[in-house]
Motif scaffolding. Sequence first.
Motif, PDB file in Angstrom:
ATOM      1  N   ASP A  83       0.794  -1.234   0.000  1.00 33.61           N
ATOM      2  CA  ASP A  83       0.000   0.000   0.000  1.00 33.61           C
ATOM      3  C   ASP A  83       0.824   1.281   0.000  1.00 33.61           C
ATOM      4  N   PHE A  84       1.972   1.283  -0.649  1.00 31.56           N
ATOM      5  CA  PHE A  84       2.663   2.541  -0.927  1.00 31.56           C
ATOM      6  C   PHE A  84       1.890   3.284  -2.014  1.00 31.56           C
ATOM      7  N   SER A  85       2.073   4.593  -2.109  1.00 32.03           N
ATOM      8  CA  SER A  85       1.323   5.394  -3.072  1.00 32.03           C
ATOM      9  C   SER A  85       1.846   5.177  -4.493  1.00 32.03           C
ATOM     10  N   ASP A  86       0.924   4.898  -5.412  1.00 32.63           N
ATOM     11  CA  ASP A  86       1.282   4.740  -6.814  1.00 32.63           C
ATOM     12  C   ASP A  86       1.924   6.028  -7.330  1.00 32.63           C
ATOM     13  N   ALA A  87       2.936   5.876  -8.170  1.00 33.72           N
ATOM     14  CA  ALA A  87       3.647   6.976  -8.829  1.00 33.72           C
ATOM     15  C   ALA A  87       4.608   7.713  -7.906  1.00 33.72           C
ATOM     16  N   SER A  88       4.683   7.346  -6.631  1.00 30.38           N
ATOM     17  CA  SER A  88       5.636   8.022  -5.737  1.00 30.38           C
ATOM     18  C   SER A  88       6.405   7.014  -4.891  1.00 30.38           C
ATOM     19  N   LEU A  89       6.582   5.808  -5.418  1.00 31.13           N
ATOM     20  CA  LEU A  89       7.320   4.775  -4.707  1.00 31.13           C
ATOM     21  C   LEU A  89       8.778   5.208  -4.549  1.00 31.13           C
ATOM     22  N   CYS A  91      12.602   4.094  -2.541  1.00 30.33           N
ATOM     23  CA  CYS A  91      13.395   3.209  -1.708  1.00 30.33           C
ATOM     24  C   CYS A  91      14.127   4.046  -0.665  1.00 30.33           C
ATOM     25  N   ASP A  92      13.751   3.853   0.591  1.00 32.93           N
ATOM     26  CA  ASP A  92      14.452   4.490   1.703  1.00 32.93           C
ATOM     27  C   ASP A  92      14.329   3.580   2.917  1.00 32.93           C
ATOM     28  N   GLY A  93      14.866   4.018   4.023  1.00 32.45           N
ATOM     29  CA  GLY A  93      14.840   3.180   5.213  1.00 32.45           C
ATOM     30  C   GLY A  93      13.440   2.816   5.655  1.00 32.45           C
ATOM     31  N   ALA A  94      12.500   3.763   5.514  1.00 37.85           N
ATOM     32  CA  ALA A  94      11.128   3.513   5.957  1.00 37.85           C
ATOM     33  C   ALA A  94      10.440   2.478   5.081  1.00 37.85           C
ATOM     34  N   SER A  95      10.593   2.583   3.760  1.00 36.82           N
ATOM     35  CA  SER A  95       9.910   1.640   2.870  1.00 36.82           C
ATOM     36  C   SER A  95      10.493   0.237   3.013  1.00 36.82           C
ATOM     37  N   VAL A  96      11.812   0.140   3.160  1.00 43.24           N
ATOM     38  CA  VAL A  96      12.431  -1.170   3.325  1.00 43.24           C
ATOM     39  C   VAL A  96      11.987  -1.808   4.631  1.00 43.24           C
ATOM     40  N   GLU A  97      11.928  -1.008   5.689  1.00 46.35           N
ATOM     41  CA  GLU A  97      11.504  -1.547   6.986  1.00 46.35           C
ATOM     42  C   GLU A  97      10.046  -1.998   6.936  1.00 46.35           C
ATOM     43  N   GLN A  98       9.197  -1.246   6.224  1.00 44.30           N
ATOM     44  CA  GLN A  98       7.787  -1.631   6.117  1.00 44.30           C
ATOM     45  C   GLN A  98       7.635  -2.956   5.365  1.00 44.30           C
ATOM     46  N   VAL A  99       8.421  -3.139   4.302  1.00 45.00           N
ATOM     47  CA  VAL A  99       8.370  -4.397   3.563  1.00 45.00           C
ATOM     48  C   VAL A  99       8.852  -5.545   4.445  1.00 45.00           C
ATOM     49  N   ARG A 100       9.923  -5.337   5.172  1.00 50.75           N
ATOM     50  CA  ARG A 100      10.428  -6.387   6.054  1.00 50.75           C
ATOM     51  C   ARG A 100       9.402  -6.753   7.127  1.00 50.75           C
ATOM     52  N   ARG A 133      16.290  -5.205  -3.576  1.00 45.06           N
ATOM     53  CA  ARG A 133      17.714  -5.453  -3.325  1.00 45.06           C
ATOM     54  C   ARG A 133      18.087  -5.085  -1.896  1.00 45.06           C
ATOM     55  N   ALA A 134      17.525  -3.995  -1.381  1.00 43.47           N
ATOM     56  CA  ALA A 134      17.845  -3.572  -0.019  1.00 43.47           C
ATOM     57  C   ALA A 134      17.239  -4.500   1.027  1.00 43.47           C
ATOM     58  N   THR A 135      16.087  -5.069   0.690  1.00 41.92           N
ATOM     59  CA  THR A 135      15.400  -5.957   1.633  1.00 41.92           C
ATOM     60  C   THR A 135      16.071  -7.320   1.698  1.00 41.92           C
ATOM     61  N   PHE A 136      16.513  -7.803   0.547  1.00 42.78           N
ATOM     62  CA  PHE A 136      17.085  -9.158   0.463  1.00 42.78           C
ATOM     63  C   PHE A 136      18.537  -9.064  -0.004  1.00 42.78           C
ATOM     64  N   ARG A 137      19.436  -8.908   0.949  1.00 45.26           N
ATOM     65  CA  ARG A 137      20.842  -8.703   0.602  1.00 45.26           C
ATOM     66  C   ARG A 137      21.598 -10.011   0.437  1.00 45.26           C
ATOM     67  N   ARG A 138      20.988 -11.113   0.760  1.00 45.56           N
ATOM     68  CA  ARG A 138      21.673 -12.406   0.650  1.00 45.56           C
ATOM     69  C   ARG A 138      20.845 -13.398  -0.164  1.00 45.56           C
ATOM     70  N   ARG A 139      20.152 -12.876  -1.157  1.00 41.74           N
ATOM     71  CA  ARG A 139      19.315 -13.722  -2.001  1.00 41.74           C
ATOM     72  C   ARG A 139      19.643 -13.465  -3.464  1.00 41.74           C
ATOM     73  N   PRO A 140      19.591 -14.490  -4.316  1.00 46.79           N
ATOM     74  CA  PRO A 140      19.648 -14.227  -5.756  1.00 46.79           C
ATOM     75  C   PRO A 140      18.359 -13.540  -6.196  1.00 46.79           C
ATOM     76  N   ILE A 141      18.495 -12.505  -7.011  1.00 51.35           N
ATOM     77  CA  ILE A 141      17.344 -11.723  -7.463  1.00 51.35           C
ATOM     78  C   ILE A 141      17.256 -11.795  -8.977  1.00 51.35           C
ATOM     79  N   LEU A 142      16.086 -12.175  -9.473  1.00 60.34           N
ATOM     80  CA  LEU A 142      15.837 -12.283 -10.904  1.00 60.34           C
ATOM     81  C   LEU A 142      14.941 -11.129 -11.316  1.00 60.34           C
ATOM     82  N   GLY A 143      15.401 -10.352 -12.299  1.00 59.68           N
ATOM     83  CA  GLY A 143      14.664  -9.170 -12.726  1.00 59.68           C
ATOM     84  C   GLY A 143      13.905  -9.402 -14.020  1.00 59.68           C
TER      85      GLY A 143
END
Length: 459
Positions: A83-89, A91-100, A133-143
């Motif tokens: 539920d982050f706002s569309d068009a204004s996503l 990446c910062d400490g707050a968004s990463v912490e909320q996802v975690r 990438r900030a949330t999962f620093r020890r995982r392979p990431i497929l884009g």
Amino acid sequence: MSQGVAVELARNEKVALFVGAHPDDIEIGAGATVARLAAQDWTVWLLILTSEQDEDIAQTRKLEALGAAQVLGVARDRVMFADFSDASLTCDGASVEQVRRLLGVHGVDPDVVFTHTYADSHKDHREANEITRATFRRRPILGFGVVNSLTRSKVHQSAFQPRIYVDVTETYGLKKHALHSHVTQKNRIDTARIDALYAEYGSSIGAEYSESFDLLIQEDSSPGRVRLALELNHSSFHKFWSTVLDNRELVIIHAAPVYRAKREGRWQSDKDREGISLLYRTFNELWEGRLPLADLSCKTSGVEAYLENEDILLSGGAVSNSITREYFNHFDGVRYVIDYTMPDYTDIRIRDRLSEESIRADYEAHQRLGTINVIRDVGILTVMPSPVNRQRAIIGCMGIHGFGTLGCFRYLTDPVLLRELVAEVDLPLAGLGYQVLIDYDIRNELPMIRPGSFHSFES
């Protein structure tokens, strides 16, 4: 079920998380892969990062996303909304912490994470990549790419460079059905362009449809999780080369002619150059992004310095390649080397350091012409972390004659032969080196792995 069995089952569970910026992004970029994994033995989760500001529209799009997930085989309770706002996503400490925090509430601990490629012109998509990438620093990431904003150009340094190709022919119909669930977006989802893109990727691996992904192996990603990501790959070419090179350059150090007053026969001596040309052509056809190959003679001044800083392919045996002779033949753990008798480089052969056996090519005398022809050559194919710099690789294509060298190149470029090799080699390299002997039937132009010759060693 006993507690011990339950723990073992949990330990063996394979978990995939797909992260999309908007409710339809996952379906566009990776919907058929979601369906494929969900139909197999994977636990699949979806995370949608943004919602529309209008609450009614936001609720409608969430319901569409839940319906699409069910079409793909993902239960409603495994779809999460940040539920982050569309068009204004952002990446910062707050968004990463909320996802975690959201992942913690649902108990999601993925082995492999899929999200947007950074090679995208849409800001929300790039921010989704950064958050993942900030949330999962020890995982392979497929884009994955979203077709209408994907950056594709072989001359652009930051363009999409897919390295994982998943054959989704059997589940592509579910992807299209899931896209139809997004009724509010029917005028924005360009199904014709989507079909054309994934048919193009499919043709590169001999399938009707393929979804493709770039690959980021983050620092400290466990070899087991990296292996899970690589096992998804249906392109043997990319499965091998992406893990050896990542997106780095491969410097080919090729042989130089050696004058020999006495030769066993008269035959073409440029087969290693033919192999190098084959490698160039194959990369040009299959490798999206800049061509990662450079070509230097072993006699180039200062060429030894490349061993310290680059991934190296040594073409040619110890007779004609001085780097093979002066460096490779003295590396610890190497089992097979090219040996010869001096003076005059006679009796060229492969020496097995373990058994002290000598392995020679087969020849045939042509009495009328008074010549000797080689009819079966043998090459040494080597893949190993460099002893000089363990963050780089050394690959060896070394024949008794040029035909054996060409046979090694054939195994590094032909998808069918490379699939056979990849089945033997434990990727990623993880400190191990590998050697195998390649027999080359010259009359039939047929290379094959010599039975029982495969050798792995600590490098």
